[in-house]
Design a protein around this motif. Sequence first.
Motif: not given
Length: 137
Positions: A14-16, A35-39, A55-61, A71-75
Amino acid sequence: MLQVRRVLETALYVEDLDRAVEFYQRVIGLNAIFRDDRLVAMEVGEGTLLLLFLRGVTASGVSFEKGWIPPHDGEGPAHFAFAIDSGDLKSWQRHLAAEGVDIESEVRWERGGKSIYFRDPDSHSVELATPGVWRVY
């Protein structure tokens, strides 16, 4: 043969986070249990979780003291379904209307189940499905 028991987690990107959490709490009635800053992990029921990732914060693991999450992410818009009782479908339709959520589609399935589809704030396709949609449900 080894067998899995069920899907434990479903992840959306999600974006927000605040906007997504507010939607799933207000419209679906889910409870945030982590809850934390990414999830944000939201309890769906019957031992299942909806994970809302920024969105994007998990792209590098993610590394932490006891391990590493790959890493995981989706668009783009994803799809998933919540199971509901048949007798609750009309109440859900009224509830969604009262919350200003437009029902995008209604489907009657061969096995007797019914589904309604709508969008969350990130355009993910959310389905509420009654028994009779699949052979296993």
